[in-house]
Scaffold this motif. Structure first.
Motif, short mmCIF file in Angstrom:
data_model
loop_
_atom_site.label_atom_id
_atom_site.label_comp_id
_atom_site.label_asym_id
_atom_site.label_seq_id
_atom_site.Cartn_x
_atom_site.Cartn_y
_atom_site.Cartn_z
N GLN A 303 0.83 -1.20 0.00
CA GLN A 303 0.00 0.00 0.00
C GLN A 303 0.87 1.26 0.00
O GLN A 303 0.51 2.27 -0.61
CB GLN A 303 -0.92 0.01 1.23
CG GLN A 303 -1.89 -1.16 1.29
CD GLN A 303 -2.71 -1.32 0.02
OE1 GLN A 303 -3.40 -0.41 -0.41
NE2 GLN A 303 -2.61 -2.50 -0.58
N GLN A 304 2.01 1.20 0.66
CA GLN A 304 2.89 2.36 0.67
C GLN A 304 3.45 2.64 -0.72
O GLN A 304 3.78 3.79 -1.05
CB GLN A 304 4.03 2.16 1.67
CG GLN A 304 4.89 3.41 1.86
CD GLN A 304 5.88 3.26 3.00
OE1 GLN A 304 5.71 2.43 3.89
NE2 GLN A 304 6.94 4.06 2.99
N ARG A 305 3.54 1.61 -1.54
CA ARG A 305 4.07 1.80 -2.89
C ARG A 305 2.97 2.16 -3.89
O ARG A 305 3.22 2.19 -5.09
CB ARG A 305 4.78 0.52 -3.34
CG ARG A 305 6.16 0.37 -2.68
CD ARG A 305 6.85 -0.90 -3.09
NE ARG A 305 8.26 -0.86 -2.74
CZ ARG A 305 8.98 -1.90 -2.35
NH1 ARG A 305 8.41 -3.10 -2.24
NH2 ARG A 305 10.25 -1.78 -2.06
N ASN A 306 1.78 2.48 -3.38
CA ASN A 306 0.68 2.89 -4.25
C ASN A 306 0.91 4.34 -4.66
O ASN A 306 0.62 5.28 -3.92
CB ASN A 306 -0.66 2.76 -3.50
CG ASN A 306 -1.85 3.06 -4.40
OD1 ASN A 306 -1.78 3.88 -5.31
ND2 ASN A 306 -2.96 2.38 -4.12
N THR A 307 1.44 4.53 -5.83
CA THR A 307 1.78 5.88 -6.29
C THR A 307 0.56 6.68 -6.74
O THR A 307 0.64 7.89 -6.92
CB THR A 307 2.78 5.80 -7.45
OG1 THR A 307 2.23 4.98 -8.50
CG2 THR A 307 4.10 5.18 -6.98
N ASP A 308 -0.58 5.99 -6.92
CA ASP A 308 -1.78 6.70 -7.39
C ASP A 308 -2.50 7.42 -6.26
O ASP A 308 -3.31 8.32 -6.52
CB ASP A 308 -2.75 5.71 -8.05
CG ASP A 308 -2.16 5.08 -9.31
OD1 ASP A 308 -1.35 5.76 -9.96
OD2 ASP A 308 -2.52 3.93 -9.62
N ASP A 309 -2.28 7.01 -5.03
CA ASP A 309 -2.99 7.62 -3.90
C ASP A 309 -2.00 7.91 -2.78
O ASP A 309 -1.72 7.07 -1.93
CB ASP A 309 -4.09 6.67 -3.39
CG ASP A 309 -5.00 7.35 -2.37
OD1 ASP A 309 -4.57 8.33 -1.76
OD2 ASP A 309 -6.15 6.88 -2.19
N PRO A 310 -1.44 9.12 -2.76
CA PRO A 310 -0.43 9.45 -1.73
C PRO A 310 -0.99 9.39 -0.31
O PRO A 310 -0.25 9.11 0.64
CB PRO A 310 0.01 10.87 -2.10
CG PRO A 310 -1.06 11.41 -3.01
CD PRO A 310 -1.65 10.24 -3.71
N ASP A 311 -2.29 9.67 -0.14
CA ASP A 311 -2.87 9.59 1.21
C ASP A 311 -2.88 8.15 1.72
O ASP A 311 -2.61 7.89 2.89
CB ASP A 311 -4.30 10.15 1.21
CG ASP A 311 -4.33 11.65 1.00
OD1 ASP A 311 -3.33 12.31 1.34
OD2 ASP A 311 -5.34 12.16 0.48
N LEU A 312 -3.21 7.22 0.85
CA LEU A 312 -3.18 5.80 1.21
C LEU A 312 -1.76 5.38 1.56
O LEU A 312 -1.52 4.68 2.55
CB LEU A 312 -3.74 4.96 0.07
CG LEU A 312 -3.57 3.43 0.18
CD1 LEU A 312 -4.20 2.90 1.45
CD2 LEU A 312 -4.17 2.74 -1.05
N ALA A 313 -0.79 5.80 0.74
CA ALA A 313 0.60 5.45 0.99
C ALA A 313 1.07 6.02 2.34
O ALA A 313 1.78 5.35 3.09
CB ALA A 313 1.49 5.99 -0.14
N LEU A 314 0.64 7.24 2.66
CA LEU A 314 1.02 7.85 3.93
C LEU A 314 0.43 7.08 5.11
O LEU A 314 1.11 6.83 6.11
CB LEU A 314 0.55 9.31 3.96
CG LEU A 314 0.74 10.06 5.28
CD1 LEU A 314 2.21 10.06 5.71
CD2 LEU A 314 0.22 11.49 5.17
N ASP A 315 -0.84 6.70 4.99
CA ASP A 315 -1.47 5.94 6.08
C ASP A 315 -0.77 4.61 6.31
O ASP A 315 -0.65 4.13 7.44
CB ASP A 315 -2.95 5.72 5.79
CG ASP A 315 -3.78 6.97 6.05
OD1 ASP A 315 -3.53 7.64 7.05
OD2 ASP A 315 -4.68 7.26 5.24
N ALA A 316 -0.32 3.99 5.22
CA ALA A 316 0.42 2.73 5.36
C ALA A 316 1.76 2.96 6.04
O ALA A 316 2.18 2.20 6.92
CB ALA A 316 0.62 2.09 3.98
#
Length: 962
Positions: A303-316
């Motif tokens: 999830q942290q490597r999800n470049t499409d959603d920086p908010d999701l990556a930050l939460d991870a």
């Protein structure tokens, strides 16, 4: 009963006002209508079971005529929000504006006048709001949810119990034909209610807790076919996790099972709340997380490597920070470090959008700062007076964590809008994936040390010389992030690494120079304390010189980073900087000459930190001649209303303490100006208290002015301090009396610090004022008068009040007799309350002992009650003069009532044996007097003493010949 209907003419007028209040095209109408909304919430009155809307508009400093009254304003606003008729012929845009404004005004009236709203009107509001959740406009549904939330908050759970099953039923589509937007609107409203009423929902109401019903239904709603409902339901569950309600703990296994199912949800929002759930569960039920660690590591990395959603990556990425706070969980990450560390390092590289924004930043050092780019400043108290007289801790200034963000909650009546950010707001000030990853690397390095560095080292070798600046920058960030945790294993590389970092201070990209300043600051302690002078000349001096020079970089962001890094270097090097004071101050003076407003604030921090750590060295005449004119020039250019006064006055407080008598040359105008600022602020406060149209002044001006008065009084020779106080106009003690009763805890904390300093340094001026001031001080020591919501800051006030009382007791001596009984009651309540912080009980105990120095007869009556608590409270305190004075006062009290020590006599003997720092012969003699007295009173004294340890017996024998 006939349904309520509005008067059409009054409806039309009110709709016009409301529409204009949010219209971006008619500024005058917007100002006028905002006054309408202000008065609709503040001037609501009941007349014959109807409400009148008293609409008052200010223009050209005159009150316009009162607008037409409107019966039942809450009903009108509800009607406009939920049932605005098309017969008014409003455009869709104006209709939306009017409805939105009605919702805001309605919410504010409910917030401020809930108890004045008739029950019939409340029933009308509740019935109408639920139907409004079906509206096709998502913003109107959101506004409706806000109003529902405020109704529940003000009326309590029992005020509208039907709302919970209604919202749950609508969100869950229980009847099978609820429209999608209604399901989403209802779930959104329920989520807001949960957020605002989370504690009351877990209270017991005649054997029932609302959460026992709500949480299982929320868990069911996480299986909704609608992604928004699933996300909001999980967000609502997350609201309750930190408070660990019984209903949640009973659902823990089903919740975990559901989270693992939702982990693969197609919605990024849902997966974001899954990450947040796991982050919170780490703190609440770590034992439930541990068995799943391998899968969770894999999931969070993906999830942290999800470049499409920086908010999701930050939460991870937040997951690693949360894990780092739990030793057992963190140790379980060891086998997974080769997976986690590369992910963190990847996330520390600026993304494409940031690169486009930052690349080739302008040389802007000569450009004036925009007002909106200058961060709001807040006064920082110099700290509570402590029993150990230790300095207050200073915050770490870090390029990774960024500055603390202001509360971003919207004020009442504001509309959420992404465009509300100040123009030019710096994205670098925000908490983001890059900073979170660097902080996580720091946490893991601190826990694992060498394994983290071993994984990081190949990355550093590949990227420190990378041709692309984002990779170089990220590598330097990584070096700085592992500094604290890996210092031992990094140290062998530093002789090669530090010169290279110093060379990067000349990098063509300002962002690289900026992060290099921060990284060098992180390694300043290694360089400052090198044992070899040649090594120091090779590493510490070039590091210090490089950072100092970057304080005058051609880019303002680099200047700021360099100043922050130098402040850190000052904190770590401390007195090691004394030989370098001249070139440091010379550079500071150049900065004073060229800095714009924003960076001036961090420059003040550099000056005060230097003053704090090199102290009297600043009093050298040559340094005095360099620094004082620069400070005076800035002092004279800053207005009494500028927030720049906060850091400037704080800086001058430290400079005054460091310079001592040398500060006398500028003390008179500074002291007078502080008096003037305090007087003006108090006058403005009194005017605002009696005039609704006036804003209250900023109390931080009081805090910094009071602190600088304290520092000035301490720094100057006694005669000059007394003269300044005696000649102050208005009289300083008249102003201090008002400040000691100010509603602000910060103001009162600084007030009692000044009061105590006056007792120490200008007691002849203070003594005539004591009858009035002591009454206020005694009231301040009342724990029952302390608001629970402000406990932390309130205890700091009580702490300083205790300290000042002790200092007054030393000077006033037998004159404290009239206050003994009241003071004893207050101080005893403090040391006997387990909820009071130890630092406060220590100060209270010392004050109690000091009171006994000259009023021991009065205290002796209570000795049996307070002796044990006194000994317990004072035990952790170092053997300072203050502790010695307290024991001397206790000993004199014991002499007046030796039987009062019966319950704790052995503890007293232990404390006597443990005390070492006899700076006054009176103290040692008093201990000896008490011991000999007990030796004559106790028949088998040797047997009694034999209960002590052999070590304590030996100390008593050697020290007191007992």
């Amino acid at each position: 009963m006939e349904a309520w209907q509005p008067d059409q003419e009054q409806l039309r007028q009110l709709v016009g006002y409301l529409r204009d209040s949010l219209s971006g095209h008619n500024q005058k109408a917007q100002i006028h209508a905002s006054m309408v909304r202000k008065y609709s919430q503040n001037r609501l009155v009941v007349r014959s079971s109807h409400f009148q809307l008293r609409l008052t508009i200010l223009t050209n400093k005159q009150m316009l005529s009162q607008a037409k009254s409107s019966p039942d304003i809450t009903n009108y606003l509800t009607y406009i929000l939920c049932s605005l008729p098309t017969s008014l012929n409003l455009s869709p845009e104006n209709s939306h504006l009017a409805r939105s404004s009605a919702a805001i005004s309605l919410k504010n009236i409910i917030k401020t006048r809930y108890r004045a709203i008739p029950s019939g009107n409340l029933a009308y509001i509740r019935t109408s709001l639920l139907s409004c959740l079906e509206d096709s406009n998502s913003q109107i549904r959101n506004f409706t949810g806000n109003v529902i939330t405020e109704l529940v908050k003000q009326g309590g759970v029992l005020g509208w119990p039907e709302v919970f099953p209604a919202l749950l039923s609508l969100a869950g589509n229980d009847v099978g034909n609820v429209p999608t937007q209604t399901q989403e609107g209802s779930m959104s409203a329920l989520s807001k209610v949960c957020e605002d009423s989370k504690k009351s929902l877990d209270r017991d109401y005649q054997g029932h807790r609302p959460l026992d019903v709500i949480l299982p239904r929320l868990l069911q709603l996480t299986a909704s076919p609608l992604a928004k409902v699933r996300a909001l339901a999980l967000e609502s569950i997350n609201i309750f996790i930190p408070q660990k309600p019984r209903a949640l703990l009973l659902l823990m296994d089903p919740l975990l099972s559901r989270l693992f199912q939702l982990a693969h949800d197609s919605s990024d929002d849902v997966r974001r709340y899954v990450c947040r759930s796991f982050v919170q569960l780490v703190d609440v039920q770590p034992e439930k997380i541990l068995p799943h660690m391998e899968g969770l590591v894999s999931y969070m990395v993906s999830q942290q490597r999800n470049t499409d959603d920086p908010d999701l990556a930050l939460d991870a990425a937040e997951f690693w920070l949360s894990i780092g706070e739990h030793k057992n969980l963190c140790s379980s990450l060891g086998p997974h470090l080769p997976t986690i560390i590369p992910c963190l390092l990847e996330s520390m590289v600026y993304g494409d959008d940031d690169i486009a924004r930052l690349e080739g930043d302008a040389d802007d050092a000569n450009e004036e700062d925009k007002t909106e780019n200058i961060k709001p400043q807040f006064a920082k108290s110099k700290g509570a007076r402590t029993a150990n007289n230790g300095p207050p801790a200073k915050k770490d200034i870090s390029g990774v964590t960024g500055s603390a963000s202001l509360d971003d909650a919207l004020d009442e009546g504001e509309i959420e809008d992404s465009d509300n950010e100040p123009e030019g707001a710096n994205p670098e000030d925000e908490w983001n994936l890059r900073k979170c990853s660097a902080a996580a690397l720091d946490v893991l390095a601190t826990f694992f040390h060498q394994p983290v560095f071993d994984i990081t080292l190949p990355y550093l070798k590949d990227n420190l010389n990378h041709p692309d600046w984002p990779n170089r920058e990220a590598a330097v960030l990584a070096i700085g992030a592992v500094a604290d945790g890996c210092m031992e294993v990094v140290s062998p590389h530093l002789p090669e690494l530090i010169p290279y970092l110093i060379s990067l201070l000349q990098d063509s990209e300002p962002v690289v120079r900026q992060i290099t300043c921060w990284a060098l600051g992180r390694y300043s302690q290694w360089a400052a304390y090198l044992p070899d002078e040649r090594a120091k000349a090779s590493y510490f001096e070039p590091m210090m010189d490089g950072i100092l020079k970057k304080m005058l970089d051609r880019n303002k962001a680099v200047q700021e980073a360099a100043a922050s890094a130098f402040s850190r270097l000052e904190e770590t090097a401390k007195k090691e900087l004394t030989p370098y004071c001249k070139p440091i101050i010379q550079q500071f003076v150049r900065c004073f000459e060229s800095y714009k407003d924003r960076n001036m604030f961090i420059l003040y921090d550099c000056v005060q930190t230097l003053a704090e750590h090199v102290g009297p060295a600043l009093a050298e005449p040559e340094l005095n001649r360099l620094l004082v004119p620069a400070l005076v020039t800035r002092w004279e250019s800053v207005s009494d209303q500028s927030q720049e006064l906060f850091p400037l006055l704080e800086c001058l407080s430290y400079v005054a303490t460091a310079m001592g008598e040398s500060f006398a040359q500028i003390a008179d105008p500074i002291f007078s100006r502080c008096i003037r600022i305090i007087h003006q602020n108090l006058q403005e406060y009194l005017l605002a208290a009696n005039n609704e149209a006036m804003d209250s002044p900023d109390k931080d001006f009081l805090v910094v002015s009071l602190d600088l008065l304290s520092s000035t009084i301490q720094a100057l020779p006694s005669a000059m301090s007394n003269e300044l106080v005696a000649q102050s106009q208005p009289r300083m003690f008249d102003l201090l009396r008002f400040c000691m009763e100010d509603p602000s805890n910060d103001v009162r904390q600084s007030s009692y610090a000044l009061l105590g300093d006056c007792a120490v340094y200008v007691f002849p001026q203070l003594q005539p004022e004591l009858p009035a001031l002591m009454t206020i001080l005694i009231q301040q020591l009342d724990l029952d008068a302390m608001p629970d919501a402000e406990a932390e800051s309130a205890f700091s006030v009580i702490n300083n009040a205790c300290w000042s009382c002790g200092e007054i007791s030393l000077q006033q001596k037998h004159g404290m007799a009239p206050y003994v009984e009241q003071l004893y009651e207050r101080l005893f309540n403090i040391i006997s309350n387990p909820g009071v912080p130890s630092s406060v009980t220590e100060n209270a105990a010392i004050t109690l002992g000091r009171l006994g120095l000259h009023c021991s007869e009065g205290l002796a009556l209570h000795l049996a009650e307070f002796a044990t608590l006194f000994l317990q409270s004072i035990r952790p305190v170092d053997d300072t003069d203050e502790k010695g004075q307290a024991f001397l006062g206790l000993n004199r009290t014991i002499v007046n009532n030796p039987q009062g020590m019966e319950s704790c006599l052995l503890d007293y003997f232990k404390a006597t044996a443990a005390f070492k720092n006899f700076r006054e012969d009176d103290l040692k003699r008093s201990f000896q007097q008490v011991l000999i007295g007990y030796k004559t009173m106790i028949p088998n004294f040797g047997g009694f003493i034999g209960q002590l340890s052999a070590k304590d017996q030996q100390k008593l024998h050697n020290t007191y010949n007992v």
